[in-house]
Design a protein around this motif. Structure first.
Motif, PDB file in Angstrom:
ATOM      1  N   GLU A 128       0.832  -1.212   0.000  1.00 51.94           N
ATOM      2  CA  GLU A 128       0.000   0.000   0.000  1.00 51.94           C
ATOM      3  C   GLU A 128       0.862   1.256   0.000  1.00 51.94           C
ATOM      4  N   ARG A 129       1.924   1.246   0.782  1.00 50.15           N
ATOM      5  CA  ARG A 129       2.795   2.415   0.852  1.00 50.15           C
ATOM      6  C   ARG A 129       3.442   2.678  -0.509  1.00 50.15           C
ATOM      7  N   ARG A 130       3.869   1.605  -1.164  1.00 46.92           N
ATOM      8  CA  ARG A 130       4.517   1.759  -2.470  1.00 46.92           C
ATOM      9  C   ARG A 130       3.547   2.293  -3.511  1.00 46.92           C
ATOM     10  N   ALA A 131       2.334   1.764  -3.541  1.00 47.33           N
ATOM     11  CA  ALA A 131       1.339   2.237  -4.506  1.00 47.33           C
ATOM     12  C   ALA A 131       1.022   3.711  -4.276  1.00 47.33           C
ATOM     13  N   ALA A 132       0.902   4.102  -3.002  1.00 47.66           N
ATOM     14  CA  ALA A 132       0.615   5.505  -2.688  1.00 47.66           C
ATOM     15  C   ALA A 132       1.802   6.396  -3.054  1.00 47.66           C
ATOM     16  N   LEU A 133       3.015   5.891  -2.850  1.00 46.85           N
ATOM     17  CA  LEU A 133       4.206   6.666  -3.214  1.00 46.85           C
ATOM     18  C   LEU A 133       4.250   6.914  -4.712  1.00 46.85           C
ATOM     19  N   GLU A 134       4.031   5.882  -5.505  1.00 51.06           N
ATOM     20  CA  GLU A 134       4.084   6.036  -6.955  1.00 51.06           C
ATOM     21  C   GLU A 134       2.995   6.985  -7.445  1.00 51.06           C
ATOM     22  N   ALA A 135       1.812   6.918  -6.845  1.00 49.80           N
ATOM     23  CA  ALA A 135       0.727   7.830  -7.238  1.00 49.80           C
ATOM     24  C   ALA A 135       1.052   9.266  -6.844  1.00 49.80           C
ATOM     25  N   ALA A 136       1.605   9.441  -5.646  1.00 47.14           N
ATOM     26  CA  ALA A 136       1.897  10.791  -5.156  1.00 47.14           C
ATOM     27  C   ALA A 136       2.995  11.460  -5.961  1.00 47.14           C
ATOM     28  N   LEU A 137       3.941  10.666  -6.484  1.00 51.57           N
ATOM     29  CA  LEU A 137       5.066  11.233  -7.229  1.00 51.57           C
ATOM     30  C   LEU A 137       4.979  10.914  -8.717  1.00 51.57           C
ATOM     31  N   ALA A 138       3.780  10.655  -9.199  1.00 54.19           N
ATOM     32  CA  ALA A 138       3.611  10.281 -10.610  1.00 54.19           C
ATOM     33  C   ALA A 138       4.107  11.368 -11.552  1.00 54.19           C
ATOM     34  N   ASP A 139       4.004  12.617 -11.148  1.00 53.18           N
ATOM     35  CA  ASP A 139       4.405  13.732 -12.015  1.00 53.18           C
ATOM     36  C   ASP A 139       5.763  14.314 -11.634  1.00 53.18           C
ATOM     37  N   ALA A 140       6.463  13.657 -10.734  1.00 53.84           N
ATOM     38  CA  ALA A 140       7.758  14.189 -10.291  1.00 53.84           C
ATOM     39  C   ALA A 140       8.785  14.102 -11.413  1.00 53.84           C
ATOM     40  N   VAL A 141       9.655  15.080 -11.448  1.00 54.97           N
ATOM     41  CA  VAL A 141      10.749  15.127 -12.423  1.00 54.97           C
ATOM     42  C   VAL A 141      12.043  15.355 -11.645  1.00 54.97           C
ATOM     43  N   PRO A 142      13.200  15.100 -12.258  1.00 57.89           N
ATOM     44  CA  PRO A 142      14.472  15.334 -11.567  1.00 57.89           C
ATOM     45  C   PRO A 142      14.539  16.750 -11.004  1.00 57.89           C
ATOM     46  N   PRO A 143      15.060  16.899  -9.804  1.00 61.67           N
ATOM     47  CA  PRO A 143      15.884  15.953  -9.048  1.00 61.67           C
ATOM     48  C   PRO A 143      15.130  15.074  -8.049  1.00 61.67           C
ATOM     49  N   ILE A 144      13.819  14.942  -8.185  1.00 61.11           N
ATOM     50  CA  ILE A 144      13.055  14.021  -7.347  1.00 61.11           C
ATOM     51  C   ILE A 144      12.779  12.760  -8.158  1.00 61.11           C
ATOM     52  N   HIS A 145      13.082  11.607  -7.574  1.00 60.75           N
ATOM     53  CA  HIS A 145      12.911  10.336  -8.270  1.00 60.75           C
ATOM     54  C   HIS A 145      12.222   9.327  -7.359  1.00 60.75           C
ATOM     55  N   VAL A 146      11.581   8.337  -7.970  1.00 65.54           N
ATOM     56  CA  VAL A 146      11.084   7.174  -7.245  1.00 65.54           C
ATOM     57  C   VAL A 146      12.025   6.016  -7.543  1.00 65.54           C
ATOM     58  N   ALA A 147      12.506   5.350  -6.498  1.00 64.91           N
ATOM     59  CA  ALA A 147      13.453   4.244  -6.680  1.00 64.91           C
ATOM     60  C   ALA A 147      12.792   3.107  -7.449  1.00 64.91           C
ATOM     61  N   PRO A 148      13.475   2.531  -8.439  1.00 64.16           N
ATOM     62  CA  PRO A 148      12.922   1.369  -9.124  1.00 64.16           C
ATOM     63  C   PRO A 148      12.750   0.209  -8.152  1.00 64.16           C
ATOM     64  N   ALA A 149      11.725  -0.591  -8.365  1.00 59.23           N
ATOM     65  CA  ALA A 149      11.440  -1.723  -7.489  1.00 59.23           C
ATOM     66  C   ALA A 149      10.885  -2.872  -8.314  1.00 59.23           C
ATOM     67  N   THR A 150      11.030  -4.088  -7.793  1.00 58.54           N
ATOM     68  CA  THR A 150      10.519  -5.277  -8.471  1.00 58.54           C
ATOM     69  C   THR A 150      10.215  -6.350  -7.431  1.00 58.54           C
ATOM     70  N   THR A 151       9.350  -7.291  -7.798  1.00 61.75           N
ATOM     71  CA  THR A 151       9.112  -8.465  -6.959  1.00 61.75           C
ATOM     72  C   THR A 151       9.698  -9.720  -7.593  1.00 61.75           C
ATOM     73  N   ASP A 152      10.416  -9.551  -8.693  1.00 59.18           N
ATOM     74  CA  ASP A 152      10.998 -10.670  -9.417  1.00 59.18           C
ATOM     75  C   ASP A 152      12.456 -10.850  -8.975  1.00 59.18           C
ATOM     76  N   PRO A 153      12.793 -11.955  -8.294  1.00 61.72           N
ATOM     77  CA  PRO A 153      14.178 -12.131  -7.834  1.00 61.72           C
ATOM     78  C   PRO A 153      15.184 -12.208  -8.975  1.00 61.72           C
ATOM     79  N   ALA A 154      14.758 -12.651 -10.151  1.00 63.50           N
ATOM     80  CA  ALA A 154      15.676 -12.690 -11.294  1.00 63.50           C
ATOM     81  C   ALA A 154      16.057 -11.281 -11.720  1.00 63.50           C
ATOM     82  N   VAL A 155      15.078 -10.381 -11.712  1.00 57.77           N
ATOM     83  CA  VAL A 155      15.365  -8.980 -12.029  1.00 57.77           C
ATOM     84  C   VAL A 155      16.279  -8.383 -10.961  1.00 57.77           C
ATOM     85  N   ALA A 156      16.013  -8.716  -9.703  1.00 61.22           N
ATOM     86  CA  ALA A 156      16.851  -8.203  -8.611  1.00 61.22           C
ATOM     87  C   ALA A 156      18.294  -8.667  -8.770  1.00 61.22           C
ATOM     88  N   ARG A 157      18.487  -9.928  -9.165  1.00 60.29           N
ATOM     89  CA  ARG A 157      19.851 -10.427  -9.372  1.00 60.29           C
ATOM     90  C   ARG A 157      20.532  -9.704 -10.536  1.00 60.29           C
TER      91      ARG A 157
END
Length: 354
Positions: free
Chosen positions: A134-163
């Protein structure tokens, strides 16, 4: 400032693991200053990991927060500075300067960015007890229009992508991977996350040590590597020892101890003006409150193997881990050439992986 989550707040922390665990939420591990940003209308406060205020050192981030963040919010993230597509921690440390004019100059010439990866509050609502999903979904919605120098950290639930990120993102100066429980709440000052960091080994000359605050035992070993001109450069320390091991090290290093530093490759460190270089074992740093640390010079003969995670410039970024003595190694073999260099990867591609 009146927010549902008020400063000071200590960030949620991570414990180390050797491998990326399955079934979790994964993010890149940033090499910057951990920061919690509080915004309430025209007020912005940036708190450090130990709750000290950072906003006076990052006026460019304060200005960006006023332009780009929701009017009332609390965000957890990392302050970073990038040069030539790679994180540069040295430039970040330069910001912790007492002169406001110097800070303003650096804010213009080497601007910082804020990479957000968690949401603690939005509007009148605290998100601390809500699951990460829930926190992540709200973060992405709140910063949907953000531009540099504000960024949202990339995230994944796929361990292969994480590796894949673990291998590739190191070339942009990132530390590794952080894994979080998707259903977990935000727990300030608790080690509720997992960090998986890069680790390599190097053979270093032990050319001195600092005594521990508890008494005349070894606090940290002072490590050196030879550069291409044959000069022994101080590259970092190794310091994580048990009380018994600290006492043993004093005995092991006693044959190399020098009562007079004359002839030592770092003998000039005894001179006050040498400490202005800000990379000497006894140097005053902006984090030490002006305290000088004494050091014990050793003949630069013992060699040890240490584990390290990252090289910043010409020294180890973090404290190294002592592995073993290398009595089979000649000190002259301890050169920079043995340090592994990751394949370069542009930071903009990391941020674009969201």
């Amino acid at each position: 400032m009146r927010l549902p989550v008020m400063p000071p707040v200590k960030p949620m922390l991570a414990k180390a693991a050797a491998r990326i665990p399955p079934g979790l939420h994964y993010e890149a591990k940033w090499d910057g200053f951990r920061a919690i940003v509080f915004r309430d209308g025209d007020e912005v406060l940036i708190g450090s990991r130990n709750t000290k205020p950072l906003d006076r050192y990052f006026p460019d981030v304060v200005e960006a927060a006023l332009r780009l963040l929701p009017p009332r919010c609390v965000l957890d993230g990392e302050l970073v500075i990038a040069l030539d597509g790679r994180l540069d921690f040295d430039r970040l440390q330069d910001r912790i300067h007492p002169a406001a004019s110097r800070v303003r100059h650096l804010a213009e010439t080497t601007p910082a960015s804020f990479v957000a990866f968690d949401l603690l509050a939005l509007g009148d609502e605290s998100y601390l007890a809500r699951p990460l999903t829930e926190r992540r979904a709200a973060l992405e919605a709140a910063l949907a229009d953000a531009v540099p120098p504000i960024h949202v950290a990339p995230a994944t639930t796929d361990p292969a992508v994480a590796r894949d990120w673990f291998d590739r993102f190191e070339g942009a100066g990132l530390d590794g991977i952080v894994a979080k429980d998707p259903a977990g709440p935000y727990l300030p000052d608790e080690r509720a996350m997992v960090k998986i960091k890069h680790e390599r080994t190097a053979d270093c000359v032990v050319a001195g040590y600092r005594e521990h605050k508890s008494g005349p035992v070894v606090g940290s070993l002072l490590l050196g590597l030879y550069d291409d001109r044959g000069r022994l450069q101080h590259v970092g320390v190794s310091a994580a020892f048990t009380a018994a091991r600290r006492a043993e090290l004093v005995e092991e290093l006693a044959p190399y101890r020098m009562t007079d530093p004359t002839g030592h490759p770092w003998a000039h460190w005894a001179e006050a003006e040498a400490h202005e270089a800000d990379r000497l074992p006894g140097a005053v740093t902006r984090w030490s409150g002006g305290r000088l640390s004494d050091w014990v010079p050793l003949r630069p003969e013992p060699v040890c193997e240490v584990a390290y995670d990252h090289v910043q410039g010409d020294r180890f970024r973090h404290t190294t881990r002592f592995r073993r003595w290398r009595t089979d190694k000649d000190p002259a073999e301890c050169t920079y050439e043995q340090l592994a260099e990751p394949t370069r990867y542009d930071l903009s591609d990391v941020l674009g992986a969201r």
